[in-house]
Design a protein around this motif. Structure first.
Motif, short mmCIF file in Angstrom:
data_model
loop_
_atom_site.label_atom_id
_atom_site.label_comp_id
_atom_site.label_asym_id
_atom_site.label_seq_id
_atom_site.Cartn_x
_atom_site.Cartn_y
_atom_site.Cartn_z
N LEU A 347 8.48 -1.02 -2.00
CA LEU A 347 8.57 0.21 -1.22
C LEU A 347 7.21 0.65 -0.70
CD1 LEU A 347 10.74 2.21 -0.33
CD2 LEU A 347 10.26 3.56 -2.36
N ALA A 348 6.17 0.49 -1.50
CA ALA A 348 4.83 0.87 -1.06
C ALA A 348 4.39 0.03 0.13
CB ALA A 348 3.84 0.72 -2.22
N GLY A 349 4.64 -1.28 0.08
CA GLY A 349 4.28 -2.14 1.21
C GLY A 349 5.06 -1.81 2.45
N PHE A 350 6.35 -1.53 2.29
CA PHE A 350 7.19 -1.22 3.46
C PHE A 350 6.76 0.09 4.11
CE2 PHE A 350 10.91 1.07 5.06
CZ PHE A 350 11.30 0.21 6.08
N ILE A 351 6.55 1.13 3.31
CA ILE A 351 6.16 2.43 3.87
C ILE A 351 4.77 2.35 4.50
CG2 ILE A 351 5.67 4.83 3.30
CD1 ILE A 351 7.77 4.69 1.14
N ALA A 352 3.85 1.64 3.86
CA ALA A 352 2.50 1.51 4.43
C ALA A 352 2.53 0.77 5.76
CB ALA A 352 1.60 0.77 3.44
N SER A 353 3.37 -0.25 5.85
CA SER A 353 3.49 -0.98 7.12
C SER A 353 4.00 -0.06 8.23
CB SER A 353 4.44 -2.16 6.94
OG SER A 353 4.72 -2.78 8.18
N ALA A 354 5.02 0.76 7.92
CA ALA A 354 5.58 1.66 8.93
C ALA A 354 4.59 2.75 9.33
CB ALA A 354 6.88 2.26 8.40
N LEU A 355 3.97 3.39 8.34
CA LEU A 355 3.05 4.49 8.65
C LEU A 355 1.79 4.00 9.36
CD1 LEU A 355 3.31 6.74 5.46
CD2 LEU A 355 4.46 7.01 7.65
N LYS A 383 -7.50 6.33 10.20
CA LYS A 383 -6.06 6.20 10.40
C LYS A 383 -5.40 5.47 9.24
CE LYS A 383 -5.81 6.37 15.46
NZ LYS A 383 -4.63 7.26 15.55
N LEU A 384 -6.06 4.44 8.72
CA LEU A 384 -5.52 3.75 7.55
C LEU A 384 -5.46 4.67 6.34
CD1 LEU A 384 -7.08 0.16 7.67
CD2 LEU A 384 -4.69 0.81 7.95
N GLU A 385 -6.47 5.48 6.15
CA GLU A 385 -6.46 6.43 5.04
C GLU A 385 -5.31 7.41 5.19
OE1 GLU A 385 -10.22 8.33 4.58
OE2 GLU A 385 -11.35 6.45 4.65
N ALA A 386 -5.08 7.88 6.42
CA ALA A 386 -3.98 8.82 6.65
C ALA A 386 -2.63 8.16 6.40
CB ALA A 386 -4.05 9.36 8.09
N ALA A 387 -2.52 6.86 6.71
CA ALA A 387 -1.25 6.15 6.48
C ALA A 387 -1.02 5.88 5.00
CB ALA A 387 -1.25 4.84 7.26
N LEU A 388 -2.10 5.70 4.24
CA LEU A 388 -1.96 5.36 2.82
C LEU A 388 -1.87 6.59 1.92
CD1 LEU A 388 -4.50 2.40 2.61
CD2 LEU A 388 -2.01 2.25 2.66
N CYS A 424 -0.23 -4.73 3.78
CA CYS A 424 0.69 -4.51 4.91
C CYS A 424 0.06 -3.61 5.97
CB CYS A 424 1.99 -3.91 4.40
SG CYS A 424 2.97 -5.03 3.37
N ALA A 425 -0.74 -2.62 5.54
CA ALA A 425 -1.40 -1.76 6.52
C ALA A 425 -2.43 -2.54 7.32
CB ALA A 425 -2.04 -0.58 5.80
N LEU A 426 -3.20 -3.40 6.66
CA LEU A 426 -4.22 -4.19 7.37
C LEU A 426 -3.60 -5.17 8.35
CD1 LEU A 426 -6.76 -4.90 4.48
CD2 LEU A 426 -7.06 -3.37 6.43
N LEU A 427 -2.39 -5.66 8.05
CA LEU A 427 -1.72 -6.56 9.00
C LEU A 427 -1.44 -5.85 10.32
CD1 LEU A 427 0.81 -8.47 6.70
CD2 LEU A 427 -1.10 -9.45 7.97
#
Length: 475
Positions: A347-355, A383-388, A424-427
């Motif tokens: 779930l953490a990977g999925f949500i991070a990818s979407a955000l 932006k990555l910090e805001a998504a995570l 996932c966010a870095l991708l």
């Protein structure tokens, strides 16, 4: 053959043209759809060959299976039809234009309702009819009924979806219906999957050990002489009851479209007149600008995410489909370690990818940020910090909940959930595909392989978590 302007077929052609554009955008082109259909036909061949050599099920067992499958498909159709009906109310915004044309209002609503039924039916037919095609070719002619039963279920599901959409509209108002319908659609879709696992959960709660879903349902299902199985038994016995069911579904659909036409038109016009709902700033609330650029950018991203409930409910809807897997893993353990907590990594990977896609790729004002006195790399990091940041509460749950009993498992899950989210966010940062927020569902367009890479990254972190637990000297 030319279609006269204003006719039912002419309007349906326009609806399907818009539908096909959306399908092509979601599936990254027509080739993916053709590939999927060919693949399903190829998969169906060995399945059909194997079924030929299996003994036939007794009529009552077949009726029970048909009832469960029909209920499953019907609920999924209602879930999908509810979203399509709400989109017809909100997203199109062309009811004023349609009503000012020389088209009959009843024709407009009938075509919209027929389109919802046809689109819902075709989406499930793409998954079911390839198997029916192969089964019929191998001599199992009872599967011919699938070509009639599926459209009948589509008409029935559309009638229920329209009723639900208008009921929500009148109960909670035009502004909230769009968001609530999105959540309700996900709950309907996930509800039946949870219902299938309910006897299994009850069996384990009562200490009767693990049992398969089929055996669990066999002990909790209604008796064979129950009226619940009567429609399926009639369909199994012959083709005439099947055509009677299809005629009844068509009659219910026609009656629903006729009776709800006026309400549907009024709801569409009222929803089109809704504004953005801007809140007036009180005079005492003076504008204040801070000096910390990083905090300002993070707050800006979090506000934009929180202000888009439609986007958040789409994310919630997709996340809810992990709920049935959680039910399956509930009370499952290896050497006393609960497996269900591993879903936190997924779930953490999925949500991070979407955000991260929302904050990085779906930026509404990239030119404004590019002109700001801030380096581009710093903007991306913020932006990555805001998504995570929204994932942080989810990551903290396992160590806090498992600290008294399995503290190392909780720490391992938290560490690997952070790694999964960051990967996932870095991708999304590495393969930036600019898009619009309304294209959230089609965010993999142009780069379909990224979804598989994200799944591989999440799976790798699940494996790392298992390795950390296995190597732990305190286990």
């Amino acid at each position: 053959m030319s279609r006269p302007p204003g006719s039912i077929s002419w309007l349906m052609r326009h609806e399907f043209r818009l539908y096909w554009r959306g399908m092509s955008k979601s599936f990254s082109g027509n080739a993916a759809i053709i590939f999927l259909l060919v693949l399903l036909h190829l998969i169906a061949i060995p399945v059909a060959f194997g079924l030929r050599h299996l003994p036939a099920l007794p009529p009552r067992a077949l009726a029970m299976t048909l009832t469960a499958a029909g209920g499953f498909v019907l609920l999924l159709m209602i879930s999908r039809g509810l979203i399509t009906a709400v989109q017809a109310l909100y997203a199109r915004g062309d009811m004023d234009l349609m009503l000012s044309s020389p088209l009959a209002p009843l024709s407009i609503i009938t075509v919209r309702a027929l389109f919802i039924a046809a689109s819902v039916t075709l989406e499930f037919a793409a998954l079911i009819w390839p198997f029916a095609n192969m089964f019929v070719l191998f001599g199992m002619f009872a599967w011919l009924k699938a070509y009639v039963l599926l459209p009948a279920l589509g008409l029935l599901a559309t009638s229920m979806s329209l009723l639900l959409a208008l009921l929500l509209f009148h109960l909670v108002g035009a502004r909230r219906t769009r968001v609530i319908a999105q959540v309700l659609s996900a709950l309907i879709a996930a509800g039946f999957m949870l219902l299938l696992q309910l006897p299994n959960i009850m069996a384990k709660s009562s200490g009767r050990g693990s049992a398969s879903g089929a055996s669990a349902w066999a002990s909790h299902a209604p008796p064979p002489d129950s009226a619940l199985w009567t429609p399926a038994l009639a369909i199994v016995d012959g083709f005439l009851p099947m055509f009677a069911l299809a005629a009844a579904s068509a009659a219910i659909f026609a009656l629903t479209a006729h009776l709800l036409a006026g309400s549907f038109i009024r709801a569409s016009i009222e929803s089109a007149s809704i504004g953005a709902g801007k809140r007036a700033r009180t005079p005492s609330a003076a504008l204040r600008f801070g000096t910390n650029r990083r905090a300002i950018l993070i707050l800006k991203e979090l506000r934009l995410i929180a202000r888009d409930p439609w986007l958040l409910t789409q994310l919630l809807q997709q996340s809810l489909f992990l709920l049935p897997l959680g039910v399956v893993l509930w009370r499952q353990s290896v050497k006393g370690l609960p497996l269900v907590w591993g879903l936190v990594i997924v779930l953490a990977g999925f949500i991070a990818s979407a955000l991260s896609w929302i904050t990085v790729a779906a930026e509404d004002v990239p030119e404004l940020l590019a002109a700001a006195p801030t380096a581009g790399d710093e903007i991306v990091r913020v932006k990555l910090e805001a998504a995570l940041l929204p994932i942080l509460p989810l990551v903290l749950i396992p160590p806090l909940a498992l600290w008294p009993s399995h503290w190392w498992l909780g720490v391992s899950i938290a560490v690997c959930a952070c790694g999964s989210a960051l990967s996932c966010a870095l991708l999304n940062v590495r393969d930036q595909t600019p898009g619009k927020r309304r294209d959230f569902r089609a965010r993999q367009k142009g780069n379909p392989g990224r979804g598989f890479v994200e799944l591989a990254a999440i799976g790798a972190w699940v494996g790392i978590c298992a390795l950390m637990v296995w190597l732990c000297p305190w286990r």
